[in-house]
Design an enzyme around this catalytic site. Structure first.
Site, PDB file in Angstrom:
ATOM      1  N   LYS A   1      77.989  12.680  37.692  1.00 56.88           N
ATOM      2  CA  LYS A   1      78.398  12.831  39.096  1.00 56.88           C
ATOM      3  C   LYS A   1      78.097  11.537  39.835  1.00 56.88           C
ATOM      4  CE  LYS A   1      76.598  13.934  42.998  1.00 56.88           C
ATOM      5  NZ  LYS A   1      77.382  13.120  43.958  1.00 56.88           N
TER       6      LYS A   1
ATOM      7  N   GLU B   1      79.119  10.491  46.348  1.00 55.20           N
ATOM      8  CA  GLU B   1      80.332  10.891  47.069  1.00 55.20           C
ATOM      9  C   GLU B   1      81.068   9.675  47.657  1.00 55.20           C
ATOM     10  OE1 GLU B   1      79.660  13.281  50.622  1.00 55.20           O
ATOM     11  OE2 GLU B   1      81.411  14.503  50.113  1.00 55.20           O
TER      12      GLU B   1
ATOM     13  N   THR C   1      65.427  13.648  46.878  1.00 51.78           N
ATOM     14  CA  THR C   1      66.388  14.324  45.988  1.00 51.78           C
ATOM     15  C   THR C   1      65.769  14.455  44.597  1.00 51.78           C
ATOM     16  OG1 THR C   1      68.064  13.050  47.174  1.00 51.78           O
ATOM     17  CG2 THR C   1      68.817  14.345  45.320  1.00 51.78           C
TER      18      THR C   1
ATOM     19  N   GLU D   1      64.752   7.851  38.400  1.00 52.78           N
ATOM     20  CA  GLU D   1      64.611   6.469  38.892  1.00 52.78           C
ATOM     21  C   GLU D   1      64.768   6.567  40.405  1.00 52.78           C
ATOM     22  OE1 GLU D   1      63.872   3.986  37.040  1.00 52.78           O
ATOM     23  OE2 GLU D   1      64.360   4.684  35.031  1.00 52.78           O
TER      24      GLU D   1
ATOM     25  N   CYS E   1      67.162  -0.623  44.954  1.00 55.84           N
ATOM     26  CA  CYS E   1      65.910   0.135  44.853  1.00 55.84           C
ATOM     27  C   CYS E   1      64.711  -0.811  44.728  1.00 55.84           C
ATOM     28  CB  CYS E   1      65.957   1.065  43.649  1.00 55.84           C
ATOM     29  SG  CYS E   1      66.361   0.217  42.127  1.00 55.84           S
TER      30      CYS E   1
ATOM     31  N   GLU F   1      61.197   3.719  52.941  1.00 58.34           N
ATOM     32  CA  GLU F   1      62.284   2.912  52.383  1.00 58.34           C
ATOM     33  C   GLU F   1      63.447   2.877  53.369  1.00 58.34           C
ATOM     34  OE1 GLU F   1      64.494   4.533  49.072  1.00 58.34           O
ATOM     35  OE2 GLU F   1      64.541   2.574  48.111  1.00 58.34           O
TER      36      GLU F   1
ATOM     37  N   GLY G   1      59.284   7.190  40.470  1.00 57.49           N
ATOM     38  CA  GLY G   1      60.006   7.668  39.297  1.00 57.49           C
ATOM     39  C   GLY G   1      59.163   8.317  38.229  1.00 57.49           C
TER      40      GLY G   1
END
Ligand code: NAP
Length: 502
Positions: free
Chosen positions: A187, A190, A244, A262, A296, A397, A470
């Site tokens: 996936k 979006e 998430t 990650e 990141c 972040e 992570g």
């Protein structure tokens, strides 16, 4: 392919038509239509009808059948490696197409996206080589039997990716997962599905057996969630934000499913008083402002020895103000737009917060006042100081071109501040003394430390974060094992191997 003019306002070729890739079949998604935009201009690049949970179910079922088919499962390592080499060749042959698509859809400069396509091809080649040279273990027996430990595929891998570097992050998941003998249901984010769909077209044309790859654009809360919870998915590999990732880890715990995460970062870059100042200024700028800070591993918290603080900051600010903003495909551009205006607005809100917290905005801190950039998602490279490390600006972040700078007094103070973060993804050290660098590198809580360089990557070097950055590592020789299950096999060598059962 003819040479492409990187200055084109619109994509000089049509992206893949409004199709999604479900278990080897191209068809229009039955989910909502989504406008995929070009953040350099705000124009719509393509409308994509997204996948639904029914598509997820079908992709997983077909993936499972393809992974269990002896035509794939029983391939010997060098035979499976051939597919990976073929994919690498096909990615290379499509370099300018993939690079331009990613540049138009994410806002990264063409130079960056071209490098990322090269890295994606290299990832497939590397895992082909690892696969061909991997050994299974013959373990030391403790009886009259022969013991082996072998690796087997997991089955269907759910791969969930963020929007910042689709071609590279997709390859980092697909290549080792296929090498291990699995199928992948991917996936993409979006906002940026076009590169992943193009990658699916390329893989499909190499003759990869149908079902081994699905690419299902859609919302994380719908398509991503369905992948994570699907009973047929045996592992999820996720790259994205920490919140998430935490939610996915909860779901994985319920299923007792392995997951690799990650996640985000707020990586400290450190300039010691003996550093080569000019090299450090360039390195710090590259570390935070390349990819418009949407990385990141961006070096977003800068610690400078107080003894050189003012001199360093003056040079850094002056040079940062000269960075050239522009559309992603203009070869003069150093800093492109952010991925989407919504994301740009969230970055701008963080700079407002920094002001409220008492920070001094030394440069940037605004949307550029340039008619040419009016419709894009641009934000000026920004440097802020005057805030304590405990402030939200220093701890959260921002994921944009925003650097926060702090002075330090001595190494004890430095290490305490640098490690005072929930994140632990990366770190950078600029110094002329290799002994100091070594000692400091060992004390920093980070998955990766760069010394007198920053943001360099090698597929042969494992990558992962510690703390809330992570769980698990990707890349490196053990990268394939992360997509496998280990099985132990005992071969009895006695006529009557068990003592009392007769
Ligand atoms: P994100 O919001 O966490 O999204 C990442 C992916 O997860 C997207 O595809 C998203 O779908 C999907 N998702 C969202 N909610 C989900 C759910 N409930 N279940 C399953 N999937 C879900 O992160 P992002 O804003 O796209 O990316 C930026 C973040 O990624 C930053 O924190 C950055 O540090 C991190 N990142 C980490 C690395 C690394 O290697 N450590 C590399 C790159 C980026 P949508 O498309 O709907 O959002």
């Amino acid at each position: 392919m003819t040479a492409l003019d990187f200055r084109e306002a619109t994509l000089p070729f049509a992206p893949i038509a409004d199709r999604i890739f479900v278990g080897g079949t191209w068809r229009q998604g039955t989910g909502p239509a989504f406008e995929v935009t070009d953040p350099s201009t705000g124009e719509v690049l393509q409308v994509v009808h997204q996948a639904t949970t029914t598509d997820v179910d079908e992709a997983v079922r077909r993936g499972r059948a393809a992974a269990e088919d002896p035509a794939w499962r029983s391939l010997l390592p060098h035979q499976r490696a051939k597919f990976l080499h073929r994919i690498a060749d096909a990615i290379e042959a499509n370099t300018s197409r993939l690079a331009l698509l990613q540049s138009y859809n994410t806002g990264k400069t063409v130079a960056e996206t071209t490098a990322l396509v090269g890295s994606a091809a290299g990832t497939f080649r590397y895992f082909a080589a690892v696969l061909e040279t991997a050994d299974e273990d013959l373990t030391t027996p403790r009886g009259n039997y022969l013991t082996m430990s072998v690796h087997e595929p997991i089955g269907v891998i759910g791969a969930i990716a963020p929007w910042n570097s689709p071609v590279a992050s997709d390859a980092q998941k697909i290549a080792p997962a296929l090498a291990a003998g699995n199928a992948v249901v991917l996936k993409p984010a979006e906002w940026t599905p076009l590169v992943s769909l193009e990658l699916a077209r390329i893989l499909d044309e190499t003759g990869l057996p149908a079902g081994l790859l699905s690419v299902l654009p859609g919302k994380g809360s719908v398509v991503g969630d369905a992948i994570v919870h699907h009973p047929g998915v045996g592992k999820v590999t996720f790259t994205g934000g920490t919140n998430t990732g935490r939610a996915i880890a909860h779901a994985a715990a319920e299923k007792l499913m392995p997951v690799s995460l990650e996640l985000g970062g707020k990586s400290p870059t450190i300039v010691l008083d003996d550093a080569d100042i000019d090299a450090a200024v360039n390195g710090v700028m590259y570390g935070i402002f390349s990819s418009t800070g949407q990385s990141c591993i961006a070096g977003s918290r800068l610690f400078v020895d107080r003894r050189i603080y003012e001199e360093f900051l003056a040079k850094l600010v002056a040079k940062t103000q000269r960075l050239r903003l522009g559309p992603s495909r203009d070869p003069d551009t150093q800093v492109g737009p952010m991925v989407h205006r919504k994301h740009r607005d969230s970055v701008a809100a963080y700079v407002d917060l920094a002001r409220e917290e008492g920070g001094r905005v030394l440069c940037g801190g605004a949307i550029p006042d340039d008619e040419r950039l009016r419709d894009g998602a641009y934000y000026l490279p920004t440097i802020i100081d005057g805030l304590p490390n405990t402030s939200r600006t220093c701890q959260e972040e921002i994921f944009g071109p925003v650097l926060v700078v702090l002075p330090f007094d001595g190494e004890a103070d430095l290490v305490a501040q640098a490690n005072d973060s929930v994140f632990g993804l990366a770190s950078g050290i600029w110094t002329g003394d290799y002994r100091r660098a070594w000692k400091l590198a060992r004390r920093l809580q980070a998955g990766t430390v760069w010394i007198n360089t920053y943001k360099q990557f090698s597929i042969s070097t494992p990558f992962g974060g510690v703390k809330e950055s992570g769980l698990g590592v990707e890349k490196g020789r053990s990268g394939i094992a992360a997509y496998s299950r280990q099985k132990s096999i005992y071969w009895g060598l006695d006529e009557e191997p068990n003592p009392w059962a007769d």
